[in-house]
Design a protein around this motif. Structure first.
Motif, PDB file in Angstrom:
ATOM      1  N   ARG A 227       0.842  -1.205   0.000  1.00  0.00           N
ATOM      2  CA  ARG A 227       0.000   0.000   0.000  1.00  0.00           C
ATOM      3  C   ARG A 227       0.878   1.256   0.000  1.00  0.00           C
TER       4      ARG A 227
ATOM      5  N   ILE B  71      -9.663   4.431 -16.563  1.00  0.00           N
ATOM      6  CA  ILE B  71      -8.601   3.650 -15.912  1.00  0.00           C
ATOM      7  C   ILE B  71      -7.541   3.216 -16.933  1.00  0.00           C
TER       8      ILE B  71
ATOM      9  N   GLY C 269     -11.831  -0.473  -9.166  1.00  0.00           N
ATOM     10  CA  GLY C 269     -12.285   0.846  -9.587  1.00  0.00           C
ATOM     11  C   GLY C 269     -13.246   0.854 -10.759  1.00  0.00           C
TER      12      GLY C 269
ATOM     13  N   LEU D 203     -21.678   3.409  -8.938  1.00  0.00           N
ATOM     14  CA  LEU D 203     -21.840   4.681  -8.225  1.00  0.00           C
ATOM     15  C   LEU D 203     -22.597   5.662  -9.140  1.00  0.00           C
TER      16      LEU D 203
ATOM     17  N   VAL E  44     -21.038  -0.585  -3.113  1.00  0.00           N
ATOM     18  CA  VAL E  44     -20.470  -1.741  -2.406  1.00  0.00           C
ATOM     19  C   VAL E  44     -21.401  -2.069  -1.239  1.00  0.00           C
TER      20      VAL E  44
ATOM     21  N   GLY F  75     -15.378   1.977   2.885  1.00  0.00           N
ATOM     22  CA  GLY F  75     -14.726   1.154   3.884  1.00  0.00           C
ATOM     23  C   GLY F  75     -14.137   2.011   4.994  1.00  0.00           C
TER      24      GLY F  75
ATOM     25  N   ILE G   8      -7.345   0.106   7.458  1.00  0.00           N
ATOM     26  CA  ILE G   8      -6.194   0.040   6.538  1.00  0.00           C
ATOM     27  C   ILE G   8      -6.598  -0.299   5.106  1.00  0.00           C
TER      28      ILE G   8
HETATM   29  C1  HEM Z   1     -16.643   4.337  -7.224  1.00  0.00           C
HETATM   30  C2  HEM Z   1     -16.771   4.075  -6.027  1.00  0.00           C
HETATM   31  C3  HEM Z   1     -15.916   3.201  -5.177  1.00  0.00           C
HETATM   32  C4  HEM Z   1     -16.355   2.653  -4.030  1.00  0.00           C
HETATM   33  C5  HEM Z   1     -17.729   2.821  -3.416  1.00  0.00           C
HETATM   34  C6  HEM Z   1     -15.268   1.888  -3.478  1.00  0.00           C
HETATM   35  C7  HEM Z   1     -15.352   1.199  -2.292  1.00  0.00           C
HETATM   36  C8  HEM Z   1     -14.321   0.516  -1.703  1.00  0.00           C
HETATM   37  C9  HEM Z   1     -14.408  -0.178  -0.441  1.00  0.00           C
HETATM   38  C10 HEM Z   1     -15.667  -0.301   0.401  1.00  0.00           C
HETATM   39  C11 HEM Z   1     -13.193  -0.700  -0.175  1.00  0.00           C
HETATM   40  C12 HEM Z   1     -12.812  -1.509   1.074  1.00  0.00           C
HETATM   41  C13 HEM Z   1     -13.196  -2.956   0.949  1.00  0.00           C
HETATM   42  C14 HEM Z   1     -13.000  -3.736   2.220  1.00  0.00           C
HETATM   43  O1  HEM Z   1     -12.433  -3.237   3.215  1.00  0.00           O
HETATM   44  O2  HEM Z   1     -13.447  -4.892   2.252  1.00  0.00           O
HETATM   45  C15 HEM Z   1     -12.322  -0.353  -1.271  1.00  0.00           C
HETATM   46  C16 HEM Z   1     -11.006  -0.721  -1.365  1.00  0.00           C
HETATM   47  C17 HEM Z   1     -10.241  -0.438  -2.471  1.00  0.00           C
HETATM   48  N1  HEM Z   1     -10.579   0.356  -3.546  1.00  0.00           N
HETATM   49 FE1  HEM Z   1     -12.317   1.273  -3.872  1.00  0.00          FE
HETATM   50  N2  HEM Z   1     -14.178   1.976  -4.310  1.00  0.00           N
HETATM   51  C18 HEM Z   1     -14.520   2.782  -5.368  1.00  0.00           C
HETATM   52  C19 HEM Z   1     -13.702   3.135  -6.419  1.00  0.00           C
HETATM   53  C20 HEM Z   1     -12.385   2.792  -6.532  1.00  0.00           C
HETATM   54  C21 HEM Z   1     -11.493   3.227  -7.586  1.00  0.00           C
HETATM   55  C22 HEM Z   1     -11.873   4.171  -8.718  1.00  0.00           C
HETATM   56  C23 HEM Z   1     -10.294   2.601  -7.365  1.00  0.00           C
HETATM   57  C24 HEM Z   1      -9.010   2.665  -8.136  1.00  0.00           C
HETATM   58  C25 HEM Z   1      -8.858   2.968  -9.365  1.00  0.00           C
HETATM   59  C26 HEM Z   1     -10.425   1.801  -6.159  1.00  0.00           C
HETATM   60  C27 HEM Z   1      -9.417   1.047  -5.610  1.00  0.00           C
HETATM   61  C28 HEM Z   1      -9.507   0.376  -4.414  1.00  0.00           C
HETATM   62  C29 HEM Z   1      -8.426  -0.448  -3.878  1.00  0.00           C
HETATM   63  C30 HEM Z   1      -7.069  -0.702  -4.517  1.00  0.00           C
HETATM   64  C31 HEM Z   1      -8.892  -0.965  -2.660  1.00  0.00           C
HETATM   65  C32 HEM Z   1      -8.129  -1.882  -1.720  1.00  0.00           C
HETATM   66  C33 HEM Z   1      -7.386  -1.057  -0.707  1.00  0.00           C
HETATM   67  C34 HEM Z   1      -6.662  -1.898   0.325  1.00  0.00           C
HETATM   68  O3  HEM Z   1      -6.997  -3.070   0.525  1.00  0.00           O
HETATM   69  O4  HEM Z   1      -5.729  -1.360   0.934  1.00  0.00           O
HETATM   70  N3  HEM Z   1     -11.700   1.947  -5.682  1.00  0.00           N
HETATM   71  N4  HEM Z   1     -13.028   0.407  -2.183  1.00  0.00           N
END
Ligand code: HEM
Length: 418
Positions: free
Chosen positions: A98, A149, A237, A244, A288, A346, A349
């Protein structure tokens, strides 16, 4: 006890979540796959569970059922050597990866990307603005994030059609024939590994080159880690952003007074309401529905219930974000809501790494749609809309809309490039 995971539940899960919050806030539940897991539905316990280091993201900790392993909601990731990504690992590996990705995927990089997102948004709206009707999922919410993306990662223009076709296959046919999805994942992995090698020799200003360059105390991502990282950035993403935008437009169409309030604010050139509106749309009906799988690494209690080591725990973000113990009038859509610490991205971390990009895309998309097509309305009876039945994501299959001619104000807004 209301029935979960039925067609009615997929259409409107919120009454069932209200029941669970009140009567069984931490409940052992059989999922449609046959796997059992704890569902956590109250805000306080949900927030605590998301940040609890005893709940691992690594599927090797699941005590019993190998069918649950690797279920991040990302199709075909198993067996494709792409499993070692942020959503499947714990500290210290998670901390290291990260930190490295955060050096490349910075808020500054996202801010610099704003004009490109605006350009893509206008291009897709141009595609249907003169037609009077469109399916906003397939013609707008779907192509926008995948083009964005691809550009951000640095997929060369001549390869983008292939890349988008694989990604589309993985998302559209997630529940379909297994062979097709597995083939697409394999091709995409091979492509990403090769692209990373190309960019090692000939780096650019894109995110993949940034991932290759990023180093922390002399450490860098390996080729496989960089491929898995590009893959998770794409998948975390892509469908989230599709939904969304889709869920957001759907909610606005169902709340005409709030939608008018936002349109008037946009017409005055203000951005404050747009910013709180995107957060409220996420809280009220975000993409989500459940956070990804977590597994107890030791016996623990959540909300007074004893969780055994190895038990899977699923935090229901959609239920927590409508908890009356945390949100005033939780079922009411209030686009100006200020006290809104929703869990839609979320918490802890694993908090969404892409939140700045998601916000940029959602704000740009909603502002452009509402400004250019001010009389946007559903083209079918709301009861005819169908929701995808997945466990983690919540989103519409299609969103047929109709509208009158583009307004002169909208055309002007487009011509001035905002
Ligand atoms: C559009 C709305 C989005 C929502 C509602 C959303 C929601 C979330 C949520 C709830 C998590 C945590 C999941 C967990 O803890 O089980 C998460 C993690 C993550 N999201 Fe998003 N996301 C969105 C868009 C994006 C975009 C655009 C990207 C990247 C281009 C992205 C990349 C990530 C990554 C890499 C993680 C993992 C982070 C980690 O484990 O440290 N997300 N997202």
């Amino acid at each position: 006890m209301p029935e979960l995971f039925t067609w009615e539940f997929a259409t409107d899960p919120y009454p069932a979540y209200a029941w669970l919050r009140e009567h069984a806030p931490v409940r052992w539940t059989r999922l449609p796959s046959g796997v059992e897991a704890w569902l956590v539905t109250r805000y306080a316990e949900a927030r605590e569970a998301l940040a609890d280091g005893r709940l691992s993201k690594n599927p090797v900790h699941h005590a019993e059922d190998p069918r649950a392993r690797g279920k991040t909601g990302i199709p075909g990731e198993r067996g494709a050597d792409l499993m070692t990504h942020l959503l499947n690992i714990d500290p210290p590996d998670h901390t290291r990866l990260r930190r490295l990705v955060s050096k490349a995927f910075t808020p500054r990089r996202v801010a610099q990307f704003a004009p490109r997102v605006a350009e893509l948004t206008d291009r897709f709206i141009d595609g249907f603005a003169g037609r009077g009707q469109a399916d906003l999922i397939h013609e707008f919410a779907f192509p926008l994030p995948i083009h964005a993306i691809c550009d951000l990662l640095g997929v060369p223009a001549e390869d983008q059609d292939d890349f988008r076709a694989w990604a589309g296959m993985m998302i559209r046919h997630g529940g379909g024939p297994r062979g097709g999805v597995a083939r697409s994942v394999k091709r995409m992995r091979a492509y990403l590994v090769e692209l990373i090698e190309r960019k090692r020799d000939d780096p650019g200003d894109d995110l993949i080159s940034g991932l290759i360059r990023a180093s922390d105390h002399g450490e860098q991502l390996t080729g496989n880690e960089a491929a898995a990282m590009a893959f998770i950035l794409l998948f975390a993403g892509f469908e989230t952003t599709v939904n969304l935008i889709g869920n957001g437009v759907h909610t606005l169409l169902g709340h005409p007074a709030e939608r008018r309030r936002l349109q008037e604010s946009l017409a005055r050139g203000e951005s404050a309401l747009l910013e709180t509106a995107v957060e409220e749309l996420l809280r009220h009906d975000g993409p989500v529905e459940l956070a990804t799988w977590r597994y107890a690494t030791a016996p623990l209690t959540i909300g007074g219930r004893a969780i055994a080591a190895g038990d899977p725990v699923l935090v229901v973000l959609a239920a927590a974000d409508r908890d009356p113990a945390r949100f005033e009038g939780p079922d009411t859509l209030d686009l100006a809501r200020r006290d809104n610490p929703h869990l839609g991205y979320g918490h802890g971390i694993h908090y969404c790494l892409g939140a700045p990009l998601a916000r940029l895309e959602a704000r740009t998309a909603l502002a452009a749609l509402l400004t250019r097509l001010p009389d946007l309305r559903l083209a079918v009876d709301p009861g005819e809309l169908r929701w995808r039945g997945g466990l983690i994501m919540r989103g519409l299959r299609t969103l047929p809309v109709e509208f009158g001619a583009e307004t002169p104000a909208g055309v002007q807004h487009k011509d001035t490039g905002r």
